[in-house]
Design an enzyme around this catalytic site. Sequence first.
Site, mmCIF file in Angstrom:
data_model
loop_
_atom_site.group_PDB
_atom_site.id
_atom_site.type_symbol
_atom_site.label_atom_id
_atom_site.label_comp_id
_atom_site.label_asym_id
_atom_site.label_seq_id
_atom_site.Cartn_x
_atom_site.Cartn_y
_atom_site.Cartn_z
ATOM 1 N N ASP A 361 87.392 43.124 -5.513
ATOM 2 C CA ASP A 361 87.252 42.093 -6.523
ATOM 3 C C ASP A 361 88.294 41.013 -6.248
ATOM 4 O OD1 ASP A 361 89.640 43.116 -7.453
ATOM 5 O OD2 ASP A 361 88.993 43.289 -9.532
ATOM 6 N N ASP A 665 85.461 47.787 -13.551
ATOM 7 C CA ASP A 665 85.386 48.291 -12.175
ATOM 8 C C ASP A 665 85.232 49.808 -12.113
ATOM 9 O OD1 ASP A 665 85.817 45.751 -10.893
ATOM 10 O OD2 ASP A 665 87.915 45.895 -11.478
#
Length: 940
Positions: A361, A665
Amino acid sequence: MSANKAALSGCKGATVQSGPQTSLPPSGVGSASLDVTGRLDRLGVSSRGLSAGDAAARLTRDGPNELPVARGPSVLRRFVAQFTDLFAVMLLVAAVITLIAYELGRPRDAGNLQLAVAILAVVLLNAVIGFGQEFAAERTAEALRAMVPRRSVVLRDGERINVPAVSLVVGDILVLEAGDAVPADAQVIEAHGLTVDNSALTGESEPARRTSDADAGGVAPLDAGNLVWTGTTVSAGTARAVVVATATDTEFGRIYRLTAQTRTERSPLQRQVAAMARRVAVAAFCIGALVFAIRLPSGGPVVTSFVFALGVMVALVPEGLPATMSVALAVGVRRMAHRKALIKKLVAVETLGSTTVICTDKTGTLTKAEMTVQAVWVPDQIHAVSGAGYEPVGDVENPEPLRRMLRAAALCCDARLLPPQPGGRWRVLGDTTEGALLVVAAKAGVDISAEQRAAPRIEEFPFDADRKLMTTVHRVDDTVIAHVKGAPQELLARCTHMMQGDDVVAISDAMRRRVVAVTDDMSRDALRVLGVAYRLVSADTGQAEAERDLILLGLIGMLDPPRPEVSAAIATCQRAGIRIVMVTGDSALTAEAIARKVGLISGASPRALTGADLDRLDDQQLRTVLADPSPVLFARVKPEHKMRVVSTFKDLGEIVAVTGDGANDAPALRRADIGVAMGASGTDVAREAAVMVLLDDSFASIAAAVERGRSVYQNIRTFLIYVFTSNVGELVPIVAATFAGFPLVPLSAVQVLAIDLGSDVLPALALGTLQPEPGTMDKPPRNPREPLFSAAVVRRILFLGGIQAAGVTAVFFWHIHNAGLPFSAFTADNPVYREALTMTQAGIVISQIFVGLTLRSDRLSIVTLGLRSSGRMLAAQGLSLVAICAITYLPPLQRLFHTAALSVADWAILVACGVLLLAADEIRKAVLRAQRRHASFAVA
């Protein structure tokens, strides 16, 4: 806003209702399109909030506002599970076989019983090591629960009260202020400059504006402008919001369920070791059965034939391998910890070294998750700003011309800059964009506290999404000044003049084009651009008057900056053949700009896919996209999108590592082969879902961990070669004796176990701690489908094991032949047989010393490596030599292992065999180096 207040005031005194109509779909779906009155009516609540009795009744009916505790296997079951691994089963079988040999022997050999106990001790040691590493397993549910704030302010019976967050119910009205964590999913019913940091949930770095306006129907819940979510934080402003979902019905609850449904898969190493163990077990049984079948018709006792076959089976089972592998992995874990990478599972060490794809990310992983001003423009010059984060340390290029503008920008802020607590760092209370403005003002020498005292605020017109401006009005002595900041396009349209030096001049069309060009240039660099302006006003000036005929002061460009070490780490990973793909909740433009800054992409723009694009792609289309090696990045994705990308990569046969720091996540971290969470800035959810935690949040630690992981895998293969070379040396003499018709074993099962569990373990451990060879990160990842017993490994085992086996077999039969007796004349008590038996055992141990030296490198000569770097290996082999000498010369051990003393000449012969083995492998290495040099010359 006034309409909302009227609606709220109109509800005063309304009857509080309760009942089935208060139930809602998960995450407040369907509530965003309702206005304030409709929402309150549907929930059966007034603007005074719930009554104490109604809140208690709803709490009894719906349950507490907390996520359920994940109930995993009990501690006992986890410990018992350590004994179900096939290697552990193989060790247990070896112990059982040894006990059977003890029971069938006449007279019984106490040594067999002792060795069976030793094997069981090794199994127990393996279990304790594995259990100790696995005991700190996933606690994702507990981490999610911990993110719910402990207490919250609500309206009940018209009074503000502070209640435990677990007691919140649907219909409660939350009172939110800057810095508050949102304790439940709620719809905003009144807002004053409200912005919310959703990064833990969506991955977006910029705070999201929230209002009480009803959204159009069909809007996705996370995109609704009037909803706030559990676990997010109020960045700026104040608000009241009515709770629409609690506990598992919240968006966090949805992620919790998604995470809980994600099964944890075995690592590549676990799968390969299991496959190897199956093959070894089958081979050991088949060859042992074949030997038993060949010897049984010879007329000898069945027990003797069985013990002979037992020796074959035990020779093929690498009894010491599980302990060796576990300790080698544990060494890798400790070394990674020194590089700020905490590994929670042993096998994850090797998995990281096998990684072929890293899905990373952006916010908090590649960037610092701290908005930072990079450049300031005043007509007509750009001034660079150094430093990063919220610590007001750095330089502003030529700050004098900027102070007027930066003073105005700092005064037009609601955020506060907080100095660090002991051991902490600078923080911002409120909007992070405003925090960046305060920091750059401080860097330019503006005393913010003094300026706020000298120019007290007398009015504020908060930012809203329509005008994209914020204005504050200040009194300075007898003068009243309006300071305005906001989107450059909106601000420029309201400006008639601009500052040039100390002069106020009218804005020409050319200068307007110049301002637009500067804004576009900054935007292309992924900078978020704000314009700053001012005008003189009267004390009672309204918003429209304060925001017209403005004087433009300049532009400020800011960015969530990349971490300084990321570029080098990405270059290292790319050089190692690892594909890096950005998967972020932020915009595609920002993602691409950061990707270029850190070297993730170069040249033409990559293919950028949003979450909406992923929804339109079927599985085959997504596989086609990911199979294409061309650069691709994913933006505006949700948790299920990220997990789908990870799953598709895995379906393509890739070994996938995923980095993340937010609760959003967690599902992907669980689904990946190895999840990598940020330890300092990440959420508990991400840390618990991952198997690796970067204690320093540094992407560079990933590159170091990959190198260590590759080294661990290479070391595992190295000591596999070491162990199975010894097994070949043990097996061949026994099989040779079978076909030669010799009635006794050249190596007993007791001696085999002594070699495997005694002499082999320590040198194998030393091999398992070798440092990475130079150039480890200059090679592509190994093929994840390549077995541990690859063709190269098998060739090395057969080469070294064949030489060793030939030597000890020749030594055994040479010693038997020198006795001048027929095979049938030999008994177990024959001194010559005992000496030959001892020479076989000692020959394997001596040969293994030279095998260990040559296995330190696959291609470098022992002369190049030297002995200085082999301290651990030499120490371990010295202990092995001491052990075999004790077995050879100490009477109690002679009786236990059925050995006899050897002469100096006998030892010289055994050492000569080992030297020949070392010389043969040195020749092999020289040929290999010559072939590589020739290939390089041919390519050049």
